[in-house]
Design a protein around this motif. Structure first.
Motif, mmCIF file in Angstrom:
data_model
loop_
_atom_site.group_PDB
_atom_site.id
_atom_site.type_symbol
_atom_site.label_atom_id
_atom_site.label_comp_id
_atom_site.label_asym_id
_atom_site.label_seq_id
_atom_site.Cartn_x
_atom_site.Cartn_y
_atom_site.Cartn_z
ATOM 1 N N TYR A 288 0.871 -1.254 0.021
ATOM 2 C CA TYR A 288 0.150 0.177 -0.101
ATOM 3 C C TYR A 288 0.835 1.225 0.026
ATOM 4 O O TYR A 288 1.938 1.299 0.510
ATOM 5 C CB TYR A 288 -0.992 0.061 1.152
ATOM 6 C CG TYR A 288 -1.898 -1.199 1.504
ATOM 7 C CD1 TYR A 288 -3.048 -0.972 0.980
ATOM 8 C CD2 TYR A 288 -1.383 -2.278 1.482
ATOM 9 C CE1 TYR A 288 -4.002 -2.145 0.910
ATOM 10 C CE2 TYR A 288 -2.337 -3.583 1.743
ATOM 11 C CZ TYR A 288 -3.643 -3.473 1.556
ATOM 12 O OH TYR A 288 -4.437 -4.508 1.282
ATOM 13 N N ASP A 289 0.451 2.203 -0.913
ATOM 14 C CA ASP A 289 1.337 3.353 -0.819
ATOM 15 C C ASP A 289 0.319 4.619 -0.462
ATOM 16 O O ASP A 289 -0.550 4.855 -0.956
ATOM 17 C CB ASP A 289 1.755 3.702 -2.483
ATOM 18 C CG ASP A 289 2.531 4.741 -2.429
ATOM 19 O OD1 ASP A 289 2.892 5.508 -1.662
ATOM 20 O OD2 ASP A 289 3.388 4.660 -3.593
ATOM 21 N N PHE A 290 0.858 5.414 0.673
ATOM 22 C CA PHE A 290 0.138 6.550 1.163
ATOM 23 C C PHE A 290 0.842 7.820 1.129
ATOM 24 O O PHE A 290 0.564 8.694 1.582
ATOM 25 C CB PHE A 290 0.024 6.326 2.767
ATOM 26 C CG PHE A 290 -0.652 4.974 2.929
ATOM 27 C CD1 PHE A 290 -2.373 5.387 3.258
ATOM 28 C CD2 PHE A 290 -0.682 3.955 3.246
ATOM 29 C CE1 PHE A 290 -3.305 4.336 3.562
ATOM 30 C CE2 PHE A 290 -1.223 2.782 3.637
ATOM 31 C CZ PHE A 290 -2.514 3.097 3.937
ATOM 32 N N GLN A 291 2.113 7.690 0.364
ATOM 33 C CA GLN A 291 2.877 8.740 0.037
ATOM 34 C C GLN A 291 2.203 9.980 -0.874
ATOM 35 O O GLN A 291 2.758 11.030 -0.854
ATOM 36 C CB GLN A 291 4.138 8.448 -0.200
ATOM 37 C CG GLN A 291 4.812 7.553 0.656
ATOM 38 C CD GLN A 291 6.370 7.309 0.445
ATOM 39 O OE1 GLN A 291 6.730 7.382 -0.749
ATOM 40 N NE2 GLN A 291 7.307 6.645 1.352
ATOM 41 N N GLU A 292 1.270 9.618 -1.630
ATOM 42 C CA GLU A 292 0.812 10.482 -2.575
ATOM 43 C C GLU A 292 -0.743 11.061 -2.019
ATOM 44 O O GLU A 292 -1.386 11.713 -2.780
ATOM 45 C CB GLU A 292 0.538 9.861 -3.915
ATOM 46 C CG GLU A 292 1.658 9.674 -4.436
ATOM 47 C CD GLU A 292 2.324 8.273 -3.967
ATOM 48 O OE1 GLU A 292 3.482 7.672 -4.067
ATOM 49 O OE2 GLU A 292 1.660 7.247 -3.379
ATOM 50 N N ASP A 293 -1.000 10.412 -0.845
ATOM 51 C CA ASP A 293 -2.617 10.818 -0.230
ATOM 52 C C ASP A 293 -2.488 12.144 0.258
ATOM 53 O O ASP A 293 -2.247 12.591 1.527
ATOM 54 C CB ASP A 293 -2.960 9.918 0.715
ATOM 55 C CG ASP A 293 -4.551 9.714 1.331
ATOM 56 O OD1 ASP A 293 -4.904 11.019 1.022
ATOM 57 O OD2 ASP A 293 -4.981 8.872 1.624
#
Length: 483
Positions: A288-293
């Motif tokens: 999961y990638d939260f760095q662009e949220d």
């Protein structure tokens, strides 16, 4: 003293030393302050603040089926909260400032117990920026192997002796933060989250971190570190569910990295793609990638610095992982990188209200600036030379402080450090007018910056600013009928 007396003394000294060592060793083995051999039972448990030492005992002696690995970005997970969302029995084995090697070491120990069914791993790119064959410096490897012959390093460690004495003698109400696994090494309540502190840190970091990328690790090295310390655990444990996520730093943290160390930034993008390609080969792995949220990374009030977020964000992360949000797939792996790159290309920073994305259009064509726009005292500032080019205006600079902009018969003169712009039509100096820029033209982040609105209004037909959604502004300029 004759030789006989000397030998007698040595024998007594050696015997006394041996007895003392046996007493200390026995005391330490029985008390076992870091619970290397067994869970504490006859005294109120007192955990150590040194995660690299304490985690070995937690992994060996406690019951769990889920472990949390990662750096300080994972320290604010509350095991009981994670359990309430995804079930199981959770043990947090985070290590502040840890490398992939250190995280892998504690993870392997836990996995080798056979108790682990699920791993939640907050994977930072910086954890893999290490020499592939680096020797452990801070990690007590003797606590993580199965060799009893080197246990003397644990039993005769003066810090561990002090820990043992403290565990036996300190009142049970003392050091409460070190007696509860739910709160152990959780710094949420002691942190001061502040948007203004983050903004101030950002300004300093843009200067302080210049040159950090001179000795950046190669992409091949970072890949090899990942293969050795992360991928190897996945291969060795096909029956364990691995959930990886990329922690959400502020958008300003990403901006400083991109500005001061572009090689690092490019490696980070490349590694996300490479890691997904490896992860996708194993059915027991999700990422999961939260760095662009933007709803997280632009909300600077949830951070204590450029990187470290609140417990509330950790709680949100585990909920959204359970819901499948921000999961990386073959269809969107590139889109995550593209979104972050777009955010950085459009980043604007308001020193009063925080970060947002700014999209500027001139005659319907998008304009991007080489440095982040800034908002000072309500005015949007952008590089004056780049703004002039977008407006079709001739740009002139005397090399020190004076900027001249010309389009047709209209000339505008601006001075560094001044909030006034002198506008003249043709040769009519007497008819020149003074326009208030709202904020002085000045050098910010290496570029001469000027307020967009009053400058554009001189050379354009119309200008409109809208805010279609949170953390987003659009500025549309039409120039066709400008004088």
């Amino acid at each position: 003293m004759d030789n006989k007396g000397y030998r007698k003394f040595l024998i007594k000294f050696a015997a006394a030393t041996l007895v003392f060592a046996l007493l200390v060793g026995s005391f330490m083995y029985i008390v076992d302050p870091l619970q290397m051999y067994r869970k504490a039972s006859f005294y109120p448990v007192l955990f150590s603040s040194q995660e690299r030492y304490q985690n070995a005992g937690l992994a060996r002696s406690y019951d769990y089926d889920t472990i949390v690995l990662g750096s300080s970005m994972t320290q604010n997970f509350v095991p009981s909260d994670v359990e309430s969302v995804i079930g199981g029995e959770v043990m947090k084995l985070s290590i502040e400032g840890s490398t992939a090697m250190e995280q892998s070491t504690v993870g392997k120990l836990a996995l080798d117990t056979g108790k682990v069914k699920r791993v939640l791993w907050g994977l930072d790119y910086f954890a893999m920026r290490q020499d592939l064959d680096a020797e452990p410096v801070n990690m007590p490897m003797y606590m993580y192997d199965n060799n009893p012959l080197n246990d003397y390093e644990y039993l005769f460690n003066i810090s561990n002796v002090k820990q043992a004495v403290g565990a036996l003698t300190l009142p049970a109400d003392d050091y409460k933060a070190y007696r509860n696994l739910d709160t152990l090494r959780n710094w949420d309540k002691s942190a001061k989250y502040s948007q203004q502190a983050v903004l101030q840190t950002w300004e300093k970091a843009r200067i302080k971190e210049v040159g950090y990328g001179k000795n950046e690790f190669s992409l091949d090295n970072v890949k090899s570190v990942f293969d050795k310390y992360v991928l190897s655990l996945i291969k060795a444990h096909p029956d364990v569910e691995f959930t990886f996520y990329y922690p959400p730093y502020t958008i300003l943290r990403q901006q400083v990295w991109a500005e001061t160390n572009p090689v690092r930034a490019e490696n980070q993008y490349a590694m996300k793609k490479y890691m997904f390609e490896q992860f996708s080969q194993y059915p027991n792995v999700s990422v999961y990638d939260f760095q662009e949220d933007a709803s997280i990374t632009y909300d600077l009030s949830q951070y204590k610095d450029l990187s470290h977020h609140s417990q509330a964000v950790n709680e949100r992360i585990i909920r959204e992982i359970a819901e499948g949000k921000n999961r990386v797939t073959a269809d969107n792996v590139d889109k995550f990188n593209e979104e972050l790159e777009s955010q950085l290309a459009h980043l604007a920073v308001d020193m009063e209200s925080g970060a947002f994305s700014l999209f500027v259009y001139v005659d319907g064509k998008e304009v991007e600036f080489s440095v982040p726009a800034q908002v000072r005292e309500g005015r949007i500032l952008v590089p004056v030379k780049e703004l002039a080019a977008a407006l079709g205006v001739e740009f002139g600079f005397d090399g020190t402080s004076v900027v001249k902009l010309r389009k047709g018969e209209v000339t505008a003169t601006l001075n560094k450090g001044s909030a006034e712009m002198i506008v003249q039509t043709g040769e009519d100096a007497a008819g020149a007018r003074t326009i208030d820029l709202g904020y002085e033209m000045q050098n910010l982040g290496g570029s001469m910056m000027v307020a967009v609105e009053p400058t554009a209004e001189v050379f354009a037909k119309s200008l409109k600013v809208t805010e279609p959604e949170d953390y987003l502004k659009e500025l549309r300029i039409e120039t066709e009928s400008a004088e």
